[in-house]
Design a protein around this motif. Structure first.
Motif, PDB file in Angstrom:
ATOM      1  N   ALA A   3       1.966 -14.540  28.711  1.00  0.00           N
ATOM      2  CA  ALA A   3       2.263 -13.148  29.040  1.00  0.00           C
ATOM      3  C   ALA A   3       1.679 -12.733  30.386  1.00  0.00           C
ATOM      4  N   GLN A   4       0.732 -13.515  30.924  1.00  0.00           N
ATOM      5  CA  GLN A   4       0.121 -13.182  32.207  1.00  0.00           C
ATOM      6  C   GLN A   4       0.935 -13.682  33.395  1.00  0.00           C
ATOM      7  N   ALA A   5       1.975 -14.488  33.141  1.00  0.00           N
ATOM      8  CA  ALA A   5       2.787 -15.039  34.230  1.00  0.00           C
ATOM      9  C   ALA A   5       3.641 -13.952  34.868  1.00  0.00           C
ATOM     10  N   ASP A   6       3.990 -14.134  36.157  1.00  0.00           N
ATOM     11  CA  ASP A   6       4.831 -13.170  36.863  1.00  0.00           C
ATOM     12  C   ASP A   6       6.202 -13.039  36.207  1.00  0.00           C
ATOM     13  N   ASP A   7       6.707 -14.146  35.682  1.00  0.00           N
ATOM     14  CA  ASP A   7       8.037 -14.156  35.063  1.00  0.00           C
ATOM     15  C   ASP A   7       7.902 -14.281  33.549  1.00  0.00           C
ATOM     16  N   SER A   8       6.995 -13.533  32.963  1.00  0.00           N
ATOM     17  CA  SER A   8       6.695 -13.729  31.548  1.00  0.00           C
ATOM     18  C   SER A   8       7.918 -13.498  30.663  1.00  0.00           C
ATOM     19  N   ASP A   9       8.731 -12.484  30.973  1.00  0.00           N
ATOM     20  CA  ASP A   9       9.907 -12.224  30.141  1.00  0.00           C
ATOM     21  C   ASP A   9      10.901 -13.372  30.237  1.00  0.00           C
ATOM     22  N   LEU A  10      11.153 -13.844  31.468  1.00  0.00           N
ATOM     23  CA  LEU A  10      12.086 -14.954  31.656  1.00  0.00           C
ATOM     24  C   LEU A  10      11.584 -16.203  30.947  1.00  0.00           C
ATOM     25  N   LEU A  11      10.290 -16.489  31.084  1.00  0.00           N
ATOM     26  CA  LEU A  11       9.733 -17.685  30.463  1.00  0.00           C
ATOM     27  C   LEU A  11       9.727 -17.559  28.951  1.00  0.00           C
ATOM     28  N   ARG A  12       9.426 -16.353  28.438  1.00  0.00           N
ATOM     29  CA  ARG A  12       9.428 -16.176  26.979  1.00  0.00           C
ATOM     30  C   ARG A  12      10.826 -16.352  26.425  1.00  0.00           C
ATOM     31  N   ASP A  13      11.842 -15.917  27.176  1.00  0.00           N
ATOM     32  CA  ASP A  13      13.218 -16.111  26.727  1.00  0.00           C
ATOM     33  C   ASP A  13      13.598 -17.588  26.692  1.00  0.00           C
ATOM     34  N   ALA A  14      12.953 -18.391  27.532  1.00  0.00           N
ATOM     35  CA  ALA A  14      13.241 -19.832  27.529  1.00  0.00           C
ATOM     36  C   ALA A  14      12.724 -20.501  26.263  1.00  0.00           C
ATOM     37  N   PHE A  15      11.702 -19.897  25.634  1.00  0.00           N
ATOM     38  CA  PHE A  15      11.154 -20.443  24.386  1.00  0.00           C
ATOM     39  C   PHE A  15      11.773 -19.661  23.231  1.00  0.00           C
ATOM     40  N   GLU A  16      12.874 -20.179  22.697  1.00  0.00           N
ATOM     41  CA  GLU A  16      13.706 -19.417  21.771  1.00  0.00           C
ATOM     42  C   GLU A  16      13.259 -19.590  20.327  1.00  0.00           C
ATOM     43  N   ILE A  17      12.005 -19.324  20.076  1.00  0.00           N
ATOM     44  CA  ILE A  17      11.477 -19.324  18.709  1.00  0.00           C
ATOM     45  C   ILE A  17      10.784 -17.990  18.488  1.00  0.00           C
ATOM     46  N   ARG A  18      11.193 -17.302  17.420  1.00  0.00           N
ATOM     47  CA  ARG A  18      10.638 -15.998  17.100  1.00  0.00           C
ATOM     48  C   ARG A  18      10.156 -15.996  15.651  1.00  0.00           C
ATOM     49  N   ALA A  19       9.325 -15.007  15.333  1.00  0.00           N
ATOM     50  CA  ALA A  19       8.886 -14.833  13.953  1.00  0.00           C
ATOM     51  C   ALA A  19      10.104 -14.635  13.054  1.00  0.00           C
ATOM     52  N   GLY A  20      10.098 -15.309  11.921  1.00  0.00           N
ATOM     53  CA  GLY A  20      11.215 -15.238  10.989  1.00  0.00           C
ATOM     54  C   GLY A  20      12.192 -16.380  11.120  1.00  0.00           C
ATOM     55  N   ASP A  21      12.135 -17.154  12.235  1.00  0.00           N
ATOM     56  CA  ASP A  21      12.992 -18.335  12.378  1.00  0.00           C
ATOM     57  C   ASP A  21      12.521 -19.432  11.438  1.00  0.00           C
ATOM     58  N   PRO A  22      13.426 -20.328  11.014  1.00  0.00           N
ATOM     59  CA  PRO A  22      12.988 -21.456  10.183  1.00  0.00           C
ATOM     60  C   PRO A  22      11.972 -22.317  10.935  1.00  0.00           C
ATOM     61  N   VAL A  23      11.051 -22.901  10.198  1.00  0.00           N
ATOM     62  CA  VAL A  23      10.077 -23.821  10.795  1.00  0.00           C
ATOM     63  C   VAL A  23      10.761 -25.176  10.950  1.00  0.00           C
ATOM     64  N   LEU A  24      11.314 -25.418  12.103  1.00  0.00           N
ATOM     65  CA  LEU A  24      12.011 -26.673  12.407  1.00  0.00           C
ATOM     66  C   LEU A  24      11.208 -27.407  13.475  1.00  0.00           C
ATOM     67  N   GLN A  25      10.632 -28.541  13.099  1.00  0.00           N
ATOM     68  CA  GLN A  25       9.773 -29.254  14.041  1.00  0.00           C
ATOM     69  C   GLN A  25      10.557 -29.751  15.243  1.00  0.00           C
TER      70      GLN A  25
END
Length: 702
Positions: free
Chosen positions: A220-242
């Motif tokens: 969250a401290q990165a300049d592009d935190s929103d863009l980078l967070r969108d690149a990691f497409e895992i959110r609370a409630g998603d299945p736990v898929l390794q």
């Protein structure tokens, strides 16, 4: 001062103890233990068969016999029969009997293994992929043998049971269970018995766990935190898929590398499974470590490949945003020069990033030179052209950086050549090449006999195996002095004439194919134009004309093993009559890279004796099917083909007489392109054409 009374000695035994203990340890033993011990054992208490003491010097054969009752003489008491209690069962088979899914969906993996899943597919939607993974990793399947014992089968079944549990966890089923039945065991009264040597697994996945909390550390401290967070497409409630976690970790790492984070770090992901919540909390600490722009490129061998030259090769300029792909591309490009055996690139911070302002990172390049001298050779054969042997010697960095000198020679049935070539790669940019070539050659074909010297210079942008470009081009100039002897219409060899030719030319090609050496789909479309001035020194005439040519090819996969390919060539010379043009500059058709089945340059106008005279226009058309066979693991192709072509004396092709050839070829695929053998047959041969032609070469025909 107070004095303490003296304490009585502690006794091992009370003097008023029982008579039995008094008999064993009398009071005299308490009063004088050493004296009592020296009295020994009373005679009445000694063992009846005690042996006399043995003197140290007594002979062994004087030792009295020792007798021990033989087991047969010992009588054992009878053991009463035990009746089983109600909660104890005795199995006839040594393997565990487990309950099974009464209403399950059976999947027969093999004759040995059966998997049973819940009949409601929505309870385990990943079933198909799960089965494929199990097949690939199963020990029962991998080690199955008719000679296996039931014990061996059971051991492998236990390993596969653990495998199934691990696989369920990969898909998020952390409370799943696996019930195992092995070889001939009837898991329940209503279930059919397994065949001897078979294994059954009942898979009960249970609930699929979901992602709870997600901790990505300092992202969250990165300049592009929103863009980078969108690149990691895992959110609370998603299945736990390794698998998904690993994929998204890679995507996030790629996004960091593509957006300037030169020193970003990502720790390995960790899952904390909470069975009470049916959830897994994901922790994957990310440290972006600031954003950077490119600085300069430096070299540890500036006399071999300088930092300035490496900067020219790079696809970035100082001040551009750092990307990991550009760094990796630079490394590949340095290796592609062929001058180095290994490359290391180290990022070095020269300016630290500030809030809202990227830092600067230089790239320090470490180089291990490779051998720079090359000796090469090749052999080719055509039934119409004869043999051709080519050899060359090259020093690829004689004039650093990337300035090569190449000496080459050709010795063949129809051609001899000696040439020297200077070439500098990556001039004023990546894959831009300057070539200066000087050569002397003699060519003796059916159409003409030529002796020439020439000097050619070309500046071009080319495709490479590392980076195939959608557009390539080249511009250049040529000076040629040639003595040539043609034939007249009656087939008589004419006296040699001397021509001086000056030419400038340009060419370009659009390429959408998927491979430079062996395309399977896409097309190529190219054009060539060359204004030329020619002087016939014998008759003192000057001629000006323009050579033009258009080429194209198309590749389309018909199936997994079959590729259809086609090509065309259309060429024309405008501005001068045929007789004013040196025979070697005229247009011809026929041969291994033209119309197969006909001789080299054999198509077109001919003399009464069958000697080709060349023409001012030419057209060629080819089609073939490249069929991959199972031979040598798919390295062999069979290629049926049909070619057609015509050459006319006028500036536009004459389609009244088109020569057609058909045949079949074979390709053996290598790392440097396919080795080609073609056999062509003319369908409408002329009086002087052979009944077939054979061609051997490197690379596809087109």
């Amino acid at each position: 001062m107070a004095l303490a009374a003296a304490a009585s000695p502690a006794l091992a035994q009370d003097r008023d103890t029982s008579a039995e203990l008094e008999e064993l340890i009398p009071d005299s033993a308490i009063d004088n233990p050493d004296g009592w011990a020296g009295e020994g054992v009373p005679a009445e208490n000694a063992a009846p068969d005690a042996l006399p003491p043995l003197a140290a010097d007594a002979p062994l054969d004087d030792i009295p016999d020792i007798t021990v009752p033989w087991p047969d003489e010992i009588e054992l008491a009878d053991v009463p029969d035990l009746e089983p209690t109600e909660d104890v069962q005795f199995a006839e088979n040594p393997f565990e009997v487990l309950p099974v899914l009464e209403d399950g969906f059976e999947v027969r993996v093999s004759d040995t293994t059966t998997l049973v899943f819940p009949s409601e597919r929505s309870l385990f939607p990943e079933q198909d992929e799960f089965i494929d993974r199990f097949k690939a990793l199963s020990q029962v399947e991998a080690l199955d043998s008719d000679e296996d014992s039931i014990a061996q089968l059971a051991a492998r079944a236990r390993a596969d049971e653990e495998l199934l549990i691990r696989l369920m966890r990969i898909y998020g089923y952390y409370s799943g269970e696996v019930l195992r039945s092995v070889g001939g065991i009837s898991p329940g009264e209503e279930a059919a018995s397994l065949a001897e040597g078979a294994v059954r697994f009942d898979v009960l996945p249970g609930p699929q766990y979901t992602i709870g909390a997600v901790d990505l550390g300092e992202l969250a401290q990165a300049d592009d935190s929103d863009l980078l967070r969108d690149a990691f497409e895992i959110r609370a409630g998603d299945p736990v898929l390794q698998d998904k976690i690993v994929e998204e970790q890679f995507d996030l790492d790629t996004a960091l590398g593509a957006n300037g984070y030169a020193f970003a770090e990502i720790d390995a992901p960790e899952l904390l499974i909470d069975h009470a919540r049916d959830e897994g909390d994901l922790t994957m600490i990310v440290r972006p470590n600031g954003k950077y722009n490119f600085g300069v490129v430096t070299s540890d061998r500036p006399d071999f490949l300088s930092g300035n030259h490496l900067g020219d090769i790079a696809r970035f300029d100082p001040g551009d945003l750092y990307t990991r792909e550009d760094e990796l591309d630079l490394r590949r490009a340095i290796l592609a020069t062929g001058l180095v055996s290994s490359v290391t690139i180290t990022k070095r911070e020269v300016v630290a990033p500030q809030p809202g302002q990227p830092g600067t990172v230089d790239l320090d390049v470490g180089i291990t030179p490779a051998p720079v001298r090359t000796l090469a050779g090749s052999i080719g054969y055509g039934s119409q052209e004869g043999f051709k042997i080519a050899a060359s010697w090259e020093h690829r960095n004689l004039f650093p950086p990337e300035g090569s000198l190449r000496v080459r020679g050709i010795l063949g049935t129809q051609e001899q050549l000696l040439g020297v070539t200077f070439r500098r790669n990556n001039v004023a940019g990546r894959d831009r090449i300057l070539t200066i070539d000087a050569y002397a050659s003699t060519i003796d074909t059916v159409a003409y006999d030529r002796q020439a010297i020439a000097l050619t210079g070309v500046f071009e942008r080319i495709s490479t195996l590392l980076y195939q470009k959608p557009l390539t081009w080249g511009v250049g100039a040529e000076i040629l002095a040639t003595q040539e002897s043609a034939v007249d219409v009656d087939g008589n060899r004419l006296p040699r004439e001397t021509y001086f030719v000056g030419s400038v030319f340009g060419r370009a090609e659009i390429d959408t194919t998927d491979s430079l050496l062996d395309p399977r789909k896409g097309f190529r479309l190219g054009g060539f134009v060359a204004p030329e001035i020619s002087r016939n020194n014998d008759i003192k005439t000057n001629s000006f004309y323009v050579r033009t040519e258009a080429t194209g090819s198309y590749y389309q996969p018909v199936s997994e093993r079959v590729v259809a390919a086609g090509r065309f060539r259309l060429a024309s010379i405008n501005g001068a009559p045929l007789e004013a043009i040196a025979p070697s500059r005229r247009l011809y058709a026929g041969g291994g890279s033209s119309v197969r089945g006909y001789g080299y340059q054999a198509i077109g106008p001919i003399t009464a004796d069958g000697v080709p005279t060349g023409g001012l226009s030419a057209f060629e058309l080819s089609a073939e099917a490249r069929i991959t066979t199972p031979l040598l693991n798919g390295l062999v192709e069979v290629v049926p083909f049909v070619d057609a072509g015509t050459v006319a004396r006028g500036t536009t092709p004459d389609f009244d007489e088109i020569k057609i050839g058909v045949g079949i070829g074979a390709r053996y695929k290598t790392g440097f392109g396919p080795i080609r053998v073609d056999v062509g047959v003319p369908l409408n041969p002329g009086e002087f054409d052979s009944s077939f032609a054979v061609y051997v070469g490197l690379g596809q025909a087109f």
